[in-house]
Design a protein around this motif. Structure first.
Motif: not given
Lengths: 217, 286
Positions: A83-87
């Motif tokens: 999720l961090l990467a996508i965010s």
């Protein structure tokens, strides 16, 4: 997962906030001054790579050991990283699209602003897929080894294309056939590409969960 | 549930490090403080990690608050390691938000803030700017803020000044007052264990040598000074270890009352936990 997400955001911004702002301003300035809007396609990739630094931060403070004493599962820990990467990649994609479109409007030429925006979305999706693969490799081998291996694979891929071109493997007939197929079945190709784009992060997430659950600290 | 922690026959092998825990049994009764002692590399941290489920055990059974170690049981445990394992650029305010997001309804923000004030931890200060003692206090604050039923502490009081250590030991005693809370405390500062522990477990080279009531432990050993000839009169099983130094011969013995009857002229001294550890280690160093 909220806490995990916050931890990585705070950690990365704490370390890289100034550096990040500088890079974003530099990319925008260079693309405008040199009329190279495609330069902005680096942004989603760059932001995706920044998120890998969260692994280094975790290793340096032994967070993973402490996280095992918190009420979060391995799946949530892994999910937090994805999720961090996508965010980070998504805002990078939007940034590339908006600034790139603005550059195209400022310097009317070959590239349309709309094309720039659409291309940014495609680049953003590819960045998510590639960073997902990197995430899985990082869970398996650690940050340094994963980065080195990833670049080696990248170089290997382009070497194959280059050498293939040299020995005539990638001849015009092959490319024409592919392009013809795309023109004939655009929806099929689009759905296929979308399926691959979705499957890659899903498979990488699943693999990462298995890898992380078996780790001991 | 009578015991907060029950460990039976715990085995864990690290082939690369040539070390293993062997058939370790350990109990932390509810409402008590158990001190875990052992020299460096004895297996204390490995034992704690197995109890918390951080390491997978090769054999044996572990019951943590009546269940298998996992996210559900670990949420009721407050853990403090030898340092604060937070990213260096986080502030206490950010750490509070992070942990609140994880513990959700179990997290008590006002308790955390109260502990930070008590420990004089500045809200906007980064972890990297804290001294070691302040990082330990931060770890303790995070461990206590979600109202755990059990505290597991690995060298939690190291690096703290005596005043703060005394205050924290008092907090530990308050923590177990209701007989429902328990503490497992691994520490090299044996004087702390002598003050607060109800029982002491000694791990040596991956094995549990004993787990005894603290007072009973200290009464069941004595340090005597006598000649080698006098020592020879004692049964071998009463002698833990003997060593000679510039001022004479010191021996750690079991059954001090019986030894006193056998050797009325020997000089008897109290054996504290430190002394007991040193002599047991000395015995096996031969």
């Amino acid at each position: 997962m909220k806490g995990l997400f916050l931890k990585d955001w705070y950690g990365l911004l704490g370390m890289y906030k100034k550096n990040l702002l500088l890079v974003l301003v530099l990319y925008a300035a260079l693309s405008m001054i040199l009329n190279m809007p495609f330069f902005l396609f680096m942004t989603p990739w760059l932001l995706g790579f920044y998120t890998l630094s969260s692994f280094s931060l975790d290793e340096s403070c032994r967070w993973n050991l402490y996280a095992r004493t918190l009420p979060v599962s391995s799946r949530q820990i892994v999910g937090g990283k994805f999720l961090l990467a996508i965010s980070w990649i998504l805002p990078g994609t939007i940034y590339a699209g908006v600034v790139g479109a603005a550059v195209c409007l400022l310097h009317p030429g070959e590239t349309l602003a709309s094309d720039m925006a659409v291309s940014s979305v495609v680049v953003g999706v590819i960045a998510i897929d590639m960073i997902s693969i990197l995430l899985a490799m990082t869970f398996r081998a650690g940050v340094e080894k994963a980065r080195s291996l990833f670049f080696l694979i990248f170089i290997g891929f382009f070497l194959i294309i280059f050498l293939g071109g040299q020995i005539g493997m990638l001849d015009d007939a092959g490319f024409v056939a592919v392009l013809a197929s795309i023109a004939a079945f655009p929806l099929l190709w689009a759905l296929g590409a979308l399926a691959v784009a979705i499957l890659i992060p899903v498979i990488c997430f699943s693999l990462s969960c298995r890898i992380y659950a078996n780790k001991e600290f | 549930m009578e015991n907060a922690i029950e460990v039976r026959g715990l085995c864990k092998t690290f082939a690369k490090k040539d070390f293993s825990l062997q058939n370790l049994d350990l109990t932390v009764p509810k409402g008590s403080i158990v001190g875990l002692i052992g020299e460096n590399g004895a297996g204390k941290t490995t034992t704690l990690k197995c109890i918390l489920g951080i390491l997978r055990r090769d054999a044996g059974e572990i019951q943590l608050l009546g269940g298998e170690p996992g996210p559900a049981t670990v949420s009721q445990v407050g853990v403090v390691f030898e340092d604060a394992y937070f990213p260096a650029t986080l502030t206490t305010r950010q750490i509070e938000r992070i942990l609140r997001g994880m513990y959700k309804q179990d997290w008590d923000s006002s308790r955390f803030e109260g502990l930070c004030r008590r420990f004089q931890l500045t809200e906007g200060k980064m972890v990297k700017d804290f001294s070691r003692g302040m990082r330990m206090k931060l770890s303790l604050a995070t461990a206590l803020a979600h109202h755990p039923r059990l505290l597991i502490l690995d060298e939690a009081t190291s690096g703290l000044d005596p005043v703060v250590r005394g205050e924290i030991l008092d907090m530990f005693l308050d923590f177990i007052q209701d007989e429902d809370h328990s503490i497992l405390l691994s520490s090299h500062i044996t004087s702390d264990l002598e003050k607060v522990a109800d029982s002491v477990a000694y791990i040596h080279e991956g094995q549990l040598l004993f787990q005894k009531d603290k007072d009973e432990l200290m009464e069941s050993y004595a340090l005597i000074q006598c000649s080698a000839q006098d020592l020879a009169r004692l049964p071998a099983e009463w002698i833990v270890h003997s060593r000679e130094h510039a001022f004479g011969r010191e021996t750690l013995v079991r059954n001090p009352e019986q030894v006193r009857q056998q050797l009325p002229n020997a000089v008897f001294g109290k054996a504290d936990i430190d002394t007991i550890m040193q002599f047991f280690t000395g015995r096996d160093a031969k």
